[in-house]
Design an enzyme around this catalytic site. Structure first.
Site, PDB file in Angstrom:
ATOM      1  N   TYR A  40      -7.150  -8.561   7.520  1.00 46.90           N
ATOM      2  CA  TYR A  40      -8.336  -8.016   6.793  1.00 46.90           C
ATOM      3  C   TYR A  40      -9.502  -8.866   6.514  1.00 46.90           C
ATOM      4  O   TYR A  40      -9.433  -9.805   7.003  1.00 46.90           O
ATOM      5  CB  TYR A  40      -7.707  -7.330   5.382  1.00 46.90           C
ATOM      6  CG  TYR A  40      -6.805  -6.309   5.680  1.00 46.90           C
ATOM      7  CD1 TYR A  40      -6.961  -5.096   6.433  1.00 46.90           C
ATOM      8  CD2 TYR A  40      -5.353  -6.642   5.573  1.00 46.90           C
ATOM      9  CE1 TYR A  40      -5.845  -4.259   6.639  1.00 46.90           C
ATOM     10  CE2 TYR A  40      -4.322  -5.702   6.072  1.00 46.90           C
ATOM     11  CZ  TYR A  40      -4.574  -4.551   6.575  1.00 46.90           C
ATOM     12  OH  TYR A  40      -3.755  -3.641   6.833  1.00 46.90           O
TER      13      TYR A  40
ATOM     14  N   ASN B  89      -3.068 -10.986   6.944  1.00 47.15           N
ATOM     15  CA  ASN B  89      -2.693  -9.483   7.910  1.00 47.15           C
ATOM     16  C   ASN B  89      -3.973  -8.907   8.494  1.00 47.15           C
ATOM     17  O   ASN B  89      -4.138  -7.751   8.641  1.00 47.15           O
ATOM     18  CB  ASN B  89      -2.041  -8.409   6.851  1.00 47.15           C
ATOM     19  CG  ASN B  89      -0.858  -8.859   6.432  1.00 47.15           C
ATOM     20  OD1 ASN B  89      -0.157  -9.611   6.795  1.00 47.15           O
ATOM     21  ND2 ASN B  89      -0.136  -8.138   5.588  1.00 47.15           N
TER      22      ASN B  89
ATOM     23  N   ASN C 225      -3.070  -6.529  13.232  1.00 50.14           N
ATOM     24  CA  ASN C 225      -4.468  -6.193  13.300  1.00 50.14           C
ATOM     25  C   ASN C 225      -5.144  -6.892  14.130  1.00 50.14           C
ATOM     26  O   ASN C 225      -6.435  -7.057  13.975  1.00 50.14           O
ATOM     27  CB  ASN C 225      -5.255  -6.172  11.764  1.00 50.14           C
ATOM     28  CG  ASN C 225      -4.700  -4.883  11.093  1.00 50.14           C
ATOM     29  OD1 ASN C 225      -4.495  -3.995  11.354  1.00 50.14           O
ATOM     30  ND2 ASN C 225      -4.537  -4.969   9.636  1.00 50.14           N
TER      31      ASN C 225
ATOM     32  N   HIS D  44      -6.519 -10.899  -0.930  1.00 50.36           N
ATOM     33  CA  HIS D  44      -5.865 -10.770   0.186  1.00 50.36           C
ATOM     34  C   HIS D  44      -6.416 -11.411   1.599  1.00 50.36           C
ATOM     35  O   HIS D  44      -7.449 -10.703   2.207  1.00 50.36           O
ATOM     36  CB  HIS D  44      -5.536  -9.127   0.581  1.00 50.36           C
ATOM     37  CG  HIS D  44      -4.615  -8.657   1.441  1.00 50.36           C
ATOM     38  ND1 HIS D  44      -4.288  -9.404   2.211  1.00 50.36           N
ATOM     39  CD2 HIS D  44      -4.320  -7.474   1.750  1.00 50.36           C
ATOM     40  CE1 HIS D  44      -3.333  -8.821   3.267  1.00 50.36           C
ATOM     41  NE2 HIS D  44      -3.300  -7.676   2.914  1.00 50.36           N
TER      42      HIS D  44
ATOM     43  N   THR E 236       0.788  -1.323  -0.029  1.00 47.92           N
ATOM     44  CA  THR E 236       0.032   0.031   0.002  1.00 47.92           C
ATOM     45  C   THR E 236       0.941   1.115   0.146  1.00 47.92           C
ATOM     46  O   THR E 236       1.604   1.151   0.775  1.00 47.92           O
ATOM     47  CB  THR E 236      -0.842   0.012   1.322  1.00 47.92           C
ATOM     48  OG1 THR E 236      -1.938  -1.031   1.051  1.00 47.92           O
ATOM     49  CG2 THR E 236      -1.681   1.161   1.380  1.00 47.92           C
TER      50      THR E 236
HETATM   51  C1  FMN Z   1       4.636  -0.032   2.749  1.00 52.19           C
HETATM   52  C2  FMN Z   1       4.396  -1.232   2.708  1.00 52.19           C
HETATM   53  C3  FMN Z   1       3.038  -1.632   2.682  1.00 52.19           C
HETATM   54  C4  FMN Z   1       2.257  -2.580   2.492  1.00 52.19           C
HETATM   55  N1  FMN Z   1       0.986  -3.147   2.142  1.00 52.19           N
HETATM   56  C5  FMN Z   1       0.674  -4.030   1.925  1.00 52.19           C
HETATM   57  C6  FMN Z   1      -0.578  -4.577   1.129  1.00 52.19           C
HETATM   58  O1  FMN Z   1      -1.371  -3.630   0.748  1.00 52.19           O
HETATM   59  N2  FMN Z   1      -0.757  -5.936   1.107  1.00 52.19           N
HETATM   60  C7  FMN Z   1      -0.290  -6.910   1.740  1.00 52.19           C
HETATM   61  O2  FMN Z   1      -0.583  -8.048   1.520  1.00 52.19           O
HETATM   62  N3  FMN Z   1       0.829  -6.451   2.347  1.00 52.19           N
HETATM   63  C8  FMN Z   1       1.267  -5.319   2.526  1.00 52.19           C
HETATM   64  N4  FMN Z   1       2.747  -4.986   3.242  1.00 52.19           N
HETATM   65  C9  FMN Z   1       3.226  -6.352   3.561  1.00 52.19           C
HETATM   66  C10 FMN Z   1       4.460  -6.966   2.550  1.00 52.19           C
HETATM   67  O3  FMN Z   1       3.686  -7.215   1.434  1.00 52.19           O
HETATM   68  C11 FMN Z   1       5.253  -7.505   3.103  1.00 52.19           C
HETATM   69  O4  FMN Z   1       4.932  -8.966   3.438  1.00 52.19           O
HETATM   70  C12 FMN Z   1       6.182  -7.196   4.199  1.00 52.19           C
HETATM   71  O5  FMN Z   1       6.685  -5.918   3.737  1.00 52.19           O
HETATM   72  C13 FMN Z   1       7.440  -8.117   4.748  1.00 52.19           C
HETATM   73  O6  FMN Z   1       8.096  -8.332   3.309  1.00 52.19           O
HETATM   74  P1  FMN Z   1       9.595  -7.606   3.297  1.00 52.19           P
HETATM   75  O7  FMN Z   1      10.347  -8.142   4.572  1.00 52.19           O
HETATM   76  O8  FMN Z   1      10.207  -8.334   2.068  1.00 52.19           O
HETATM   77  O9  FMN Z   1       9.460  -6.229   3.204  1.00 52.19           O
HETATM   78  C14 FMN Z   1       3.116  -3.779   3.200  1.00 52.19           C
HETATM   79  C15 FMN Z   1       4.421  -3.461   3.606  1.00 52.19           C
HETATM   80  C16 FMN Z   1       4.877  -2.292   3.521  1.00 52.19           C
HETATM   81  C17 FMN Z   1       6.270  -2.030   3.992  1.00 52.19           C
END
Ligand code: FMN
Length: 359
Positions: free
Chosen positions: A182, A180, A237, A177, A25
């Site tokens: 939702y 997390n 959440n 989705h 997001t």
């Molecule tokens: C800025 C940001 C926004 C995120 N928004 C979403 C989202 O919209 N949907 C989702 O499933 N996960 C979202 N996540 C989780 C990421 O998809 C991912 O699972 C999480 O960052 C861990 O992975 P990483 O260690 O590679 O960053 C978001 C993470 C970040 C950093």
């Protein structure tokens, strides 16, 4: 040996490599919750991913959980997304839209401009502990309105319509989705789903919404264009799943006959690897893994492809900050550092201005 840089066939869609951009997001949609030209530039910059999964996109107005998130329920939104998918395809990329209904994670203040206003909904009237960001600052979560049985069915139809809109907008597929905390996760978890009708009351009842959304979306756009993201046991959440193994094993067993393109597992902790492997065994499609690691997913996690744990590895923060991430992974770095201050909202800064490596 298979490596992250080898192509893969995802139920008929050829991906150039096995490196996925995790859904993120960014809260930068324009008026009408429409993605902008800047959105198209941001995703086009990242088109060297084998698979881009977009930020969470609400399938209906009430599904919005955060300020500035885009939708896939109006003609203007479809037109906006079409520019995004064309820009990504022009660069040889593949892009799925993440359909995210936030359920109880929302606030009436975010929805006040809809006719009559809207209130967040959920499987049961259970309020999430904590606060969320609204245009007027941080506010407590509200008690969601419990969906009636007819409204549960209508919500599934909203996912179907949004999936159809996604394909009309040129997306290669959609990711549901279910992670997390939702809406889909709220149906799965026993602390947020207190229903006693067919949509709750037992493991079979709690998984029903996820299964029926997946079934209906797959019937509309094809199972090969449908993926599902889950995060077993993830407390984010205010979710409490004391026995995730039972729930998610049942879920994946019920999904298996649908022939979905992929299952995307966001691991809550290193301890959940056993469950990940069990789910992979039961699931016929590809496994996209966003592994539990200290710090963001990194180059070391590509070993998960080489040792057969996963088919694709999804990178979040590192992809946000490195538009040419596959090239950097291949070169073993260096990497730009993600700037958390510009993750959500704002302009091109921290969005489209992360540099690529000089070539
Ligand atoms: C800025 C940001 C926004 C995120 N928004 C979403 C989202 O919209 N949907 C989702 O499933 N996960 C979202 N996540 C989780 C990421 O998809 C991912 O699972 C999480 O960052 C861990 O992975 P990483 O260690 O590679 O960053 C978001 C993470 C970040 C950093």
């Amino acid at each position: 040996m298979t490596t992250a840089f080898d192509p893969i066939d995802l139920s008929g869609t050829r991906l150039a490599n096995r490196i996925a951009m995790a859904p993120m997001t960014r809260s930068r949609a324009g008026a009408g919750r429409v993605p902008t030209d800047l959105t198209a530039e941001y995703y086009a910059q990242r088109a060297s991913a084998g698979l881009i999964i977009t930020e969470g996109v609400q399938p209906s107005p009430v599904g919005q959980g955060y300020p500035g998130t885009p939708g896939l329920h109006s003609e203007e939104q479809v037109a906006g997304w079409r520019k995004v998918t064309e820009a990504v395809h022009d660069r040889g990329g593949t892009i799925f839209a993440q359909l995210m209904h936030a359920g109880r994670i929302g606030h009436p203040d975010l929805l006040a401009d809809h006719p009559g206003g809207l209130r967040p909904v959920g499987p049961s009237p259970v309020t999430a502990a904590g606060q969320l960001y609204t245009p007027d600052g941080m506010k407590d979560f509200v008690t969601p309105r419990e969906l009636t049985g007819a409204e549960v069915r209508a919500t599934i139809e909203d996912f179907v319509t949004a999936a159809r809109n996604a394909v009309d907008a040129g997306f290669d597929g959609v990711e549901l989705h279910g992670a997390n905390g939702y809406l889909i996760h709220q149906f799965l978890a026993p602390n947020t789903n207190l229903r006693t009708d067919e949509w709750g009351g037992s493991v079979e009842g709690r998984i029903r919404f996820a299964v029926e959304v997946a079934r209906a979306v797959a019937a509309e756009i094809g199972p090969g264009r449908t993926g599902l993201r889950i995060s077993p046991g993830n407390p984010f959440n205010d979710i409490d799943e004391p026995e995730p193994d039972e729930t998610y094993t049942a879920l994946v067993t019920a999904l298996e006959p649908l022939g979905l393109a992929y299952l995307h597992v966001l691991e809550g902790s290193p301890a959940s690897r056993g469950l990940t492997l069990e789910l992979r065994k039961r699931f016929g499609g590809a496994l996209v893994l966003n592994p539990a690691t200290e710090g963001p997913t990194s180059a070391e996690d590509l070993a998960l492809i080489e040792d057969g744990t996963a088919d694709l590895v999804a990178f979040g923060a590192l992809f946000l900050a490195n538009p040419d991430l596959p090239a950097r992974l291949r070169a073993n770095g260096p990497y730009n550092t993600p700037d958390t201050a510009t993750f959500y909202g704002g302009d091109h800064r921290g969005y489209t201005d992360y540099p690529a490596l000089a070539v």
